[in-house]
Write a protein that holds these residues in place. Sequence first.
Motif, short mmCIF file in Angstrom:
data_model
loop_
_atom_site.label_atom_id
_atom_site.label_comp_id
_atom_site.label_asym_id
_atom_site.label_seq_id
_atom_site.Cartn_x
_atom_site.Cartn_y
_atom_site.Cartn_z
N LEU A 110 34.43 40.29 41.70
CA LEU A 110 35.69 39.83 42.29
C LEU A 110 36.49 40.96 42.93
CD1 LEU A 110 36.84 37.20 39.62
CD2 LEU A 110 35.94 36.76 41.91
N LYS A 111 36.15 42.19 42.59
CA LYS A 111 36.83 43.34 43.21
C LYS A 111 36.33 43.57 44.64
CE LYS A 111 37.52 45.71 38.79
NZ LYS A 111 37.17 46.90 37.95
N GLU A 112 35.16 42.99 44.95
CA GLU A 112 34.62 43.13 46.31
C GLU A 112 35.38 42.23 47.27
OE1 GLU A 112 32.21 45.15 47.28
OE2 GLU A 112 31.79 45.95 45.27
N GLU A 113 35.61 42.72 48.45
CA GLU A 113 36.34 41.95 49.46
C GLU A 113 35.53 40.75 49.91
OE1 GLU A 113 38.58 42.72 53.78
OE2 GLU A 113 37.49 44.34 52.76
N ASP A 114 36.19 39.61 50.06
CA ASP A 114 35.56 38.37 50.54
C ASP A 114 34.39 37.93 49.66
OD1 ASP A 114 37.29 38.33 52.75
OD2 ASP A 114 35.96 39.63 53.89
N THR A 115 34.52 38.13 48.34
CA THR A 115 33.47 37.72 47.41
C THR A 115 34.04 36.80 46.34
OG1 THR A 115 32.21 39.75 47.74
CG2 THR A 115 31.73 38.49 45.75
N GLU A 116 33.44 35.63 46.19
CA GLU A 116 33.77 34.72 45.10
C GLU A 116 32.68 34.83 44.06
OE1 GLU A 116 34.65 30.70 46.41
OE2 GLU A 116 35.12 31.43 48.42
N ALA A 117 33.04 34.70 42.79
CA ALA A 117 32.05 34.88 41.74
C ALA A 117 32.30 33.94 40.57
CB ALA A 117 32.05 36.33 41.25
N TRP A 118 31.21 33.46 39.99
CA TRP A 118 31.23 32.64 38.79
C TRP A 118 30.18 33.17 37.82
CZ3 TRP A 118 32.43 30.93 43.53
CH2 TRP A 118 33.55 30.10 43.67
N GLY A 119 30.26 32.75 36.56
CA GLY A 119 29.30 33.24 35.58
C GLY A 119 28.89 32.20 34.57
N ILE A 120 27.68 32.34 34.07
CA ILE A 120 27.17 31.54 32.97
C ILE A 120 26.83 32.50 31.83
CG2 ILE A 120 25.25 30.13 32.11
CD1 ILE A 120 26.97 28.45 33.78
N GLU A 121 27.49 32.35 30.70
CA GLU A 121 27.20 33.14 29.51
C GLU A 121 26.29 32.29 28.62
OE1 GLU A 121 26.64 35.54 26.69
OE2 GLU A 121 28.13 36.33 28.12
#
Length: 262
Positions: A110-121
């Motif tokens: 999420l710190k990257e510009e123009d990047t969306e992120a999700w996660g599966i634990e």
Amino acid sequence: MSRRPASLARRLADGGNFPFVGSVQSKTHASSLLSIGLIIVGAILFVGYLYSGSGGSSSHRHIVSKIEGGVSCTLELQRALPVLKKAYGDNMHKVLHLGPDSCSVVSQLLKEEDTEAWGIEPYDLDDADATCMSFVRKGIVRVADIKFPLPYKAKSFSLVMVSDALDYLSPRYLNKSLPELARVSSDGIVVFTGYPGQQRAKVAELSKFGRPAKLRSSSWWIRYFFQMKLEENESAMKKFKQASAKRSYKPACQVFHLKSFP
């Protein structure tokens, strides 16, 4: 026999015949305290060095992992993110990560510009910090068993990354999990897995993972991907190698680049 000189010295000092003996003992005591103090300070500085590094607590965990002889492919993935960014470019605009400590990966993405992120634990969240719990409450990171269908529509993400998760699955469950990764991605899958012979799960972790890691060779994985009709992404592989060479980066884990289903 060894105690007599010390007893004699105390008697002479007490009798006043050798007034300098007490001074010598005092200096020796002070010297011992100084040595102990230097050892403590050295230990504190060493611990501080471990915690410093370039990535705070994550760097500390990475260093400790190396010292203990183990390798975390999730931490390796985080280290490789700048290289992956060069290799995938705009295809990293919407990323899903699957694996333990997914909150840390999502936070870094999420710190990257123009990047969306999700996660599966895939495992229970133990000792999760406030940031991680915030991700969970917002639905950014979910706790889910990856042996079952993922809770996302087809091609929900441009890129899917997985680390420290497939190593714990038998072929029976890999048959279900890998097609799901291909289903929910549109531009590719990146798999970080351990090399055979690497130390992974310790005895204390078996209760969490359920079984020891099964570290397979690259030839095993390539045959398996072929059987699952997952093609290697040769273009991404080439760009990843070029970016790795420029940054003098050598992965501590096996890295596979796969195409999504058409």
